[in-house]
Scaffold this motif. Sequence first.
Motif, mmCIF file in Angstrom:
data_model
loop_
_atom_site.group_PDB
_atom_site.id
_atom_site.type_symbol
_atom_site.label_atom_id
_atom_site.label_comp_id
_atom_site.label_asym_id
_atom_site.label_seq_id
_atom_site.Cartn_x
_atom_site.Cartn_y
_atom_site.Cartn_z
ATOM 1 N N LYS A 142 0.810 -1.221 0.000
ATOM 2 C CA LYS A 142 0.000 0.000 0.000
ATOM 3 C C LYS A 142 0.843 1.270 0.000
ATOM 4 C CE LYS A 142 -3.950 -2.118 2.220
ATOM 5 N NZ LYS A 142 -4.876 -2.106 3.336
ATOM 6 N N HIS A 143 2.149 1.137 0.127
ATOM 7 C CA HIS A 143 3.021 2.316 0.135
ATOM 8 C C HIS A 143 3.006 2.961 -1.250
ATOM 9 C CE1 HIS A 143 6.581 4.802 0.544
ATOM 10 N NE2 HIS A 143 6.456 4.638 1.846
ATOM 11 N N PRO A 144 2.960 4.307 -1.312
ATOM 12 C CA PRO A 144 2.891 4.980 -2.608
ATOM 13 C C PRO A 144 4.071 4.642 -3.535
ATOM 14 C CG PRO A 144 2.535 6.560 -0.835
ATOM 15 C CD PRO A 144 2.872 5.262 -0.199
ATOM 16 N N LEU A 145 5.270 4.506 -2.973
ATOM 17 C CA LEU A 145 6.419 4.153 -3.805
ATOM 18 C C LEU A 145 6.268 2.753 -4.369
ATOM 19 C CD1 LEU A 145 9.148 4.926 -4.970
ATOM 20 C CD2 LEU A 145 10.210 4.055 -2.879
ATOM 21 N N SER A 146 5.766 1.832 -3.569
ATOM 22 C CA SER A 146 5.547 0.465 -4.046
ATOM 23 C C SER A 146 4.527 0.433 -5.178
ATOM 24 C CB SER A 146 5.080 -0.424 -2.891
ATOM 25 O OG SER A 146 4.802 -1.727 -3.338
ATOM 26 N N ILE A 147 3.469 1.193 -5.033
ATOM 27 C CA ILE A 147 2.438 1.241 -6.084
ATOM 28 C C ILE A 147 3.039 1.787 -7.377
ATOM 29 C CG2 ILE A 147 0.287 2.374 -6.754
ATOM 30 C CD1 ILE A 147 -0.461 2.316 -3.721
ATOM 31 N N GLU A 148 3.774 2.878 -7.283
ATOM 32 C CA GLU A 148 4.381 3.481 -8.470
ATOM 33 C C GLU A 148 5.422 2.568 -9.097
ATOM 34 O OE1 GLU A 148 3.514 6.064 -10.163
ATOM 35 O OE2 GLU A 148 1.990 6.720 -8.754
ATOM 36 N N LEU A 149 6.220 1.906 -8.266
ATOM 37 C CA LEU A 149 7.255 1.035 -8.811
ATOM 38 C C LEU A 149 6.675 -0.226 -9.435
ATOM 39 C CD1 LEU A 149 10.044 1.474 -6.137
ATOM 40 C CD2 LEU A 149 9.948 2.437 -8.436
ATOM 41 N N ARG A 150 5.566 -0.717 -8.887
ATOM 42 C CA ARG A 150 4.912 -1.858 -9.539
ATOM 43 C C ARG A 150 4.401 -1.445 -10.920
ATOM 44 N NH1 ARG A 150 0.614 -3.325 -5.965
ATOM 45 N NH2 ARG A 150 1.489 -2.120 -4.292
ATOM 46 N N TYR A 202 7.275 11.726 -13.900
ATOM 47 C CA TYR A 202 6.131 12.577 -14.222
ATOM 48 C C TYR A 202 4.961 12.287 -13.275
ATOM 49 C CZ TYR A 202 2.353 14.768 -16.830
ATOM 50 O OH TYR A 202 1.289 15.534 -17.180
ATOM 51 N N ARG A 203 4.749 11.019 -12.954
ATOM 52 C CA ARG A 203 3.646 10.665 -12.061
ATOM 53 C C ARG A 203 3.914 11.082 -10.622
ATOM 54 N NH1 ARG A 203 3.996 5.698 -14.791
ATOM 55 N NH2 ARG A 203 5.029 4.807 -12.978
ATOM 56 N N THR A 204 5.164 10.962 -10.175
ATOM 57 C CA THR A 204 5.467 11.229 -8.766
ATOM 58 C C THR A 204 5.935 12.651 -8.512
ATOM 59 O OG1 THR A 204 7.739 10.455 -9.009
ATOM 60 C CG2 THR A 204 6.078 8.827 -8.337
ATOM 61 N N GLY A 205 6.749 13.190 -9.396
ATOM 62 C CA GLY A 205 7.299 14.524 -9.190
ATOM 63 C C GLY A 205 8.418 14.561 -8.168
ATOM 64 N N VAL A 206 9.006 13.404 -7.838
ATOM 65 C CA VAL A 206 10.077 13.324 -6.844
ATOM 66 C C VAL A 206 11.419 13.453 -7.557
ATOM 67 C CG1 VAL A 206 11.158 11.853 -5.114
ATOM 68 C CG2 VAL A 206 8.682 11.920 -5.303
ATOM 69 N N LYS A 207 12.226 14.416 -7.127
ATOM 70 C CA LYS A 207 13.502 14.694 -7.790
ATOM 71 C C LYS A 207 14.484 13.533 -7.663
ATOM 72 C CE LYS A 207 13.157 19.525 -8.162
ATOM 73 N NZ LYS A 207 12.292 19.592 -9.272
ATOM 74 N N GLY A 208 14.417 12.783 -6.588
ATOM 75 C CA GLY A 208 15.311 11.636 -6.413
ATOM 76 C C GLY A 208 15.114 10.595 -7.502
ATOM 77 N N ILE A 209 13.898 10.431 -7.968
ATOM 78 C CA ILE A 209 13.622 9.480 -9.045
ATOM 79 C C ILE A 209 14.209 9.996 -10.354
ATOM 80 C CG2 ILE A 209 11.769 8.479 -10.443
ATOM 81 C CD1 ILE A 209 10.193 8.154 -7.859
#
Length: 187
Positions: free
Chosen positions: A69-77, A98-105
Motif C-alpha cells: 500500500k506504500h505509494p512508492l511500491s504502487i508506483e514502482l509496480r 512525471y507521475r510522482t514529481g520526486v527529484k530523487g527518481i
Amino acid sequence: ELGNSWVVSICVLAFFLPDIWFYIKRNGRQAAISNSLEFFLRVVLVYMKAGFNFERAFILAVNHGLSKKHPLSIELRLFVYELEAGLARDEAFKALYYRTGVKGIKRLANLMSIGVELGTSLTQAVEAQLQTFNLQRAALLAKKVNKKALHTTFPIILISFPMFLVLVFFPAALQVLTVLKLLVSNL
C-alpha cells in the motif's frame, strides 16, 4: 448584504478547497515516496550484490522491499509493468518521475541512463545515488544543528549579558566611584 458576503466566502472556499486538499495529499505522497526511496535503493543494491541483474533486483525489491500500500511500491509496480510491457527503461523512468514529481527518481533515472551509455555497472549507479542521499542527509542534519545552535545563542546572550554587567562592570563602577570620592574629598 452581510448574508451575501457569507455566501460569496463559502463559494470561494468551496471552489478552492478541493485544490488545497489535493495539494496537501500530493505533498504528503511525494514526501512518503522521497523518504522511502533511499531504503528501496538499499534493498535493490543488496539484491544486485547478491548476483541478480538490475531488472530482477528491481522486481524483487518492489515485491519484497515495501508494503503493497506504500505509494512508492504502487508506483514502482506500475513501473515494472511498463518495463514488462516493452517500454524503454528511460521512458519508464520519465513516466515514473512525471507521475510522482520526486527529484530523487529523476536523478536515479539520469544516473541509470548515463551509466548504461558509458558502460558502467548499474551497481555503481545505485551506490552513487545512495551517496547522494547520504550527502543530502548530512547537509540537512548540519542545517538543523546550525539552526538549533542559533536558537540557543539568543537565550544564552540574554542570560549572559546581565551577568556580565554584574560581574565586570559593577565592580569596575564601584572602583571608579571610590576613586571619584577620594578625589572629591581631597579637593
